[in-house]
Design a protein around this motif. Structure first.
Motif, PDB file in Angstrom:
ATOM      1  N   SER A 374       0.811  -1.216   0.000  1.00 40.58           N
ATOM      2  CA  SER A 374       0.000   0.000   0.000  1.00 40.58           C
ATOM      3  C   SER A 374       0.843   1.264   0.000  1.00 40.58           C
ATOM      4  CB  SER A 374      -0.930   0.004   1.222  1.00 40.58           C
ATOM      5  OG  SER A 374      -1.807  -1.087   1.194  1.00 40.58           O
ATOM      6  N   CYS A 377       4.513   3.181  -4.585  1.00 33.04           N
ATOM      7  CA  CYS A 377       3.872   3.766  -5.764  1.00 33.04           C
ATOM      8  C   CYS A 377       3.929   2.768  -6.905  1.00 33.04           C
ATOM      9  CB  CYS A 377       4.568   5.067  -6.164  1.00 33.04           C
ATOM     10  SG  CYS A 377       3.876   5.838  -7.649  1.00 33.04           S
ATOM     11  N   SER A 378       2.786   2.478  -7.492  1.00 28.38           N
ATOM     12  CA  SER A 378       2.744   1.533  -8.606  1.00 28.38           C
ATOM     13  C   SER A 378       3.278   2.131  -9.896  1.00 28.38           C
ATOM     14  CB  SER A 378       1.304   1.055  -8.821  1.00 28.38           C
ATOM     15  OG  SER A 378       0.439   2.162  -9.081  1.00 28.38           O
ATOM     16  N   PHE A 394      -3.874   7.272  -2.479  1.00 28.48           N
ATOM     17  CA  PHE A 394      -2.411   7.307  -2.465  1.00 28.48           C
ATOM     18  C   PHE A 394      -1.936   8.429  -3.384  1.00 28.48           C
ATOM     19  CE2 PHE A 394       1.722   6.166  -4.146  1.00 28.48           C
ATOM     20  CZ  PHE A 394       2.421   5.823  -3.001  1.00 28.48           C
ATOM     21  N   CYS A 396       1.628  10.059  -4.674  1.00 28.05           N
ATOM     22  CA  CYS A 396       3.067   9.862  -4.718  1.00 28.05           C
ATOM     23  C   CYS A 396       3.771  11.224  -4.671  1.00 28.05           C
ATOM     24  CB  CYS A 396       3.465   9.100  -5.981  1.00 28.05           C
ATOM     25  SG  CYS A 396       5.231   8.773  -6.122  1.00 28.05           S
ATOM     26  N   ILE A 403      -3.962   7.806  -6.945  1.00 31.69           N
ATOM     27  CA  ILE A 403      -4.681   6.588  -7.231  1.00 31.69           C
ATOM     28  C   ILE A 403      -5.312   6.074  -5.944  1.00 31.69           C
ATOM     29  CG2 ILE A 403      -2.656   5.126  -6.844  1.00 31.69           C
ATOM     30  CD1 ILE A 403      -3.652   3.287  -9.057  1.00 31.69           C
ATOM     31  N   ARG A 405      -6.077   3.788  -2.903  1.00 34.93           N
ATOM     32  CA  ARG A 405      -5.132   3.023  -2.084  1.00 34.93           C
ATOM     33  C   ARG A 405      -5.178   1.533  -2.411  1.00 34.93           C
ATOM     34  NH1 ARG A 405      -3.737   3.648   3.795  1.00 34.93           N
ATOM     35  NH2 ARG A 405      -2.993   1.620   4.516  1.00 34.93           N
ATOM     36  N   ASP A 407      -6.435   0.035  -5.129  1.00 35.38           N
ATOM     37  CA  ASP A 407      -6.007  -0.212  -6.503  1.00 35.38           C
ATOM     38  C   ASP A 407      -4.485  -0.197  -6.611  1.00 35.38           C
ATOM     39  OD1 ASP A 407      -8.682  -0.196  -6.930  1.00 35.38           O
ATOM     40  OD2 ASP A 407      -8.748   1.675  -8.068  1.00 35.38           O
ATOM     41  N   ASN A 408      -3.853   0.709  -5.903  1.00 36.08           N
ATOM     42  CA  ASN A 408      -2.399   0.795  -5.933  1.00 36.08           C
ATOM     43  C   ASN A 408      -1.761  -0.468  -5.354  1.00 36.08           C
ATOM     44  OD1 ASN A 408       0.199   2.428  -6.139  1.00 36.08           O
ATOM     45  ND2 ASN A 408       0.142   2.014  -3.938  1.00 36.08           N
ATOM     46  N   ASN A 412       0.652  -3.332  -7.310  1.00 34.15           N
ATOM     47  CA  ASN A 412       1.979  -3.720  -6.824  1.00 34.15           C
ATOM     48  C   ASN A 412       2.081  -5.228  -6.632  1.00 34.15           C
ATOM     49  OD1 ASN A 412       3.123  -1.122  -6.709  1.00 34.15           O
ATOM     50  ND2 ASN A 412       2.138  -0.712  -4.752  1.00 34.15           N
TER      51      ASN A 412
END
Length: 485
Positions: A374, A377-378, A394, A396, A403, A405, A407-408, A412
C-alpha cells in the motif's frame, strides 16, 4: 496408520453431500457419534491413569524400576486394550454392539493423534502453539462426527442415496451424479466416509481417489494481484492493468437486526444453568434453534460467496498473488474485528491455496507480510514511510501519481508476479542466494525514499531521473518479498 498415497495421475479429493435422514437414521447417527466420543474419553482416561499412578508412586519414594509401566497410546495398542475392556466395562458392556466398530475406531484414532501432538509439542517437534494434554470431550459441546473406513461405502445407482455401514441407505438432499459417473467410468474410487452434524444439518464427506487431468485456465499468461479489505472485499488488478472490484456482501451486518430480535427472545426464556442444574424449557430450545438458524444461514451465504470468488479467480488467471496477512493480529482491533471476521481473509487464502494446486496450471504466490504494497507507488516505485489507514487515496511525492489506495496495492502485488518469473533474487529462484538477515534483529519499518542531493547527482554524471532514484529501494523489498506457496 499408514498414510495413503494416491496413484500417479490421481489425487485425493472429498465430495460433500447434505444428508436427509429420517428419525430412526438420525438416532443411529447420533449413537455412532456418541460412541466415538465415549471411546475417545475411555482412551484418554486409560492412558492418563498410568501417568497419575506413576506420579503417586514417585511421591511414595518407589524406585524407577518399581513404578507402573507406561501405557502406550498408539492406535493398535488402544484398539487391543479397548476390545478387551468393552465386554466387562459397565460403560460399554450393555450397548457397544449397537454401533459399528468404525465408530469406536474413530474415537481411538482421535485419541492417538491427540497424544502424538502433545508429545511432539512438548519435545519441540511441532509447529504452532504449544499443545496441552488431551482433555475429555463434553457430551454437550463435542462435535458430532464419525468416520467409516471399512465396510459397505457406496453411492446408490439412483443418485439420491448413500449407503454406510450399519446405517444403510440414507437419502441426500442433492444428486450425486457427478461422483457416480466418475465411479462408473473408473476414474474415481471411494476410500472413506465421514458423517458430521454441523450448522444444524447432517452431511457426509466421501474421501475419494480421483483421476485429475490438467486443466488449462482462461488466461495462463496473466497474473493477478488481490488486495483484501473490509470496505471492499477484494480489489483485483492483473498484469495488463485491468482493475476489478468485488464488493463486500456483509452477510453478518445484513442479519444483525434479525439476530438481535432472536437473541432478545432467547433471553426472555428459561435457559440452562449449570451452577444450579436448571434445565432449559421447551420454549427456550425452540427460540435458540431459531437463532441458530440465522447464524447457519449467514455462514452458508458467506461460504457460497467465497467459493464462487476463489473458483473464478483460479479458473481465469495463470498466477495469483496474495498477501500474507496477520489475521489473528487484525482481529485484536475491537473496531474492525467483526467486519474482518465476516470477510474471512484466512478462508480466501486457504481456498486459493488448494484450488490453484488442484488445477496444476495455476500457481499461488504469497507476498511477504512486511512487503509495503500500500505504501509503494505503482508508477515509479517510491515508498512512503507512513500511510495512515484512514487515508484512502495514495498520492506519490515523487511522480505525483494519484490513485486509490486499494487499486495501488493490487497493482503492486500483480507486479511481484513478473518479478518472480524474471528472477530478481526473490524466493523461488533456486540458483539465487538467500537474502542476508538484518543484524541485531532490526525492525520492519518502511524507509522513505528520498531523492539524492543535486550535487551528488551532478558528481554521478548528471541529474538522476525519478525511476532511477528508486531502483535501489525497489530491489530491496523484492529480495524477500515473495514466497511460493
Amino acid at each position: 496408520m499408514k498414510k495413503f498415497r494416491p496413484q500417479p495421475g490421481f489425487v485425493v479429493q472429498a465430495f460433500r453431500f447434505a444428508l436427509d435422514p429420517n428419525a430412526v437414521q438420525e438416532a443411529a447417527l447420533r449413537s455412532h457419534c456418541g460412541a466415538a466420543r465415549a471411546a475417545y474419553n475411555w482412551a484418554v482416561a486409560w492412558v492418563e491413569a498410568s501417568w497419575w499412578q506413576r506420579r503417586a508412586e514417585e511421591s511414595y519414594g518407589i524406585a524407577e524400576d518399581g513404578l507402573t509401566r507406561w501405557r502406550p497410546w498408539s492406535l493398535p495398542a488402544l484398539r487391543k486394550a479397548f476390545n478387551e475392556a468393552k465386554h466387562t466395562d459397565p460403560r460399554f458392556a450393555a450397548w457397544w454392539e449397537e454401533n459399528s466398530k468404525e465408530a469406536y475406531s474413530t474415537g481411538l484414532a482421535n485419541a492417538a493423534a491427540a497424544f502424538d501432538n502433545y508429545a511432539k509439542s512438548k519435545r519441540g517437534q511441532r509447529k504452532g502453539k504449544r499443545v496441552g494434554m488431551p482433555r475429555f470431550k463434553s457430551k454437550r459441546k463435542a462435535r458430532l462426527s464419525c468416520r467409516f473406513t471399512t465396510g459397505v461405502i457406496r453411492i446408490d445407482t439412483d443418485g439420491r442415496h448413500v449407503t454406510l455401514p450399519r446405517l444403510g441407505a440414507i437419502r441426500v438432499h442433492e444428486p450425486t451424479v457427478k461422483l457416480l459417473d466418475r465411479v462408473r467410468a473408473g476414474t474415481a474410487r471411494i476410500l472413506s466416509a465421514t458423517v458430521r452434524h454441523e450448522r444444524g444439518r447432517w452431511s457426509v464427506s466421501l474421501q475419494t481417489e480421483v483421476k485429475r487431468d490438467l486443466t488449462r485456465v482462461a488466461r495462463p499468461d496473466t497474473a493477478v494481484g488481490i488486495d483484501l479489505g473490509v470496505k471492499t472485499l477484494a480489489v483485483m488488478a492483473d498484469s495488463t492493468g485491468e482493475i476489478r472490484t468485488v464488493a463486500n456482501p456483509g452477510h453478518y451486518d445484513a442479519a444483525r437486526k434479525q439476530l438481535r430480535r432472536a437473541s432478545r427472545t432467547v433471553s426472555r426464556r428459561q435457559g440452562p444453568d449449570r451452577r444450579t442444574g436448571q434445565k432449559p424449557s421447551r420454549r427456550w430450545e425452540k427460540a435458540n434453534a431459531q437463532r441458530n438458524k440465522v447464524h447457519h444461514r449467514v455462514a452458508n451465504l458467506r461460504q457460497d460467496a467465497l467459493h464462487k470468488l476463489t473458483t473464478s479467480v483460479a479458473a481465469e488467471y495463470g498466477t495469483v498473488v496474495v498477501e500474507d496477512l496477520n489475521v489473528a493480529g487484525m482481529l485484536r482491533n475491537r473496531r474492525l474485528a467483526r467486519r474482518i471476521a465476516d470477510a474471512a481473509f484466512g478462508e480466501i487464502r486457504r481456498q486459493l491455496d488448494y484450488k490453484t494446486r488442484r488445477r496444476h496450471a495455476t500457481r499461488l504466490v504469497v507476498a511477504n507480510r512486511w512487503y509495503p504494497s500500500s505504501k509503494t507507488c505503482s508508477g515509479c516505485g517510491a515508498v512512503k514511510a507512513k500511510l495512515a489507514l484512514h487515508v484512502r487515496t495514495f498520492e506519490c511525492d515523487a511522480c505525483g501519481l494519484v490513485i486509490d489506495r486499494d487499486d495501488n496495492a493490487a497493482l503492486n502485488l500483480a507486479a511481484l508476479a513478473a518479478a518472480c518469473v524474471t528472477g530478481t533474487g526473490v524466493a523461488g529462484d533456486q540458483d539465487t542466494a538467500p537474502a542476508v538477515s538484518k543484524p541485531r534483529g532490526a525492525d520492519r519499518k518502511t524507509r522513505a525514499t528520498r531523492p539524492r542531493h543535486k550535487a551528488e547527482a551532478g558528481r554521478a554524471g548528471g541529474a538522476a531521473l525519478p525511476h532511477q532514484r528508486q531502483e535501489e529501494t525497489r530491489d530491496r523489498p523484492q529480495t524477500e518479498a515473495l514466497m511460493l506457496w
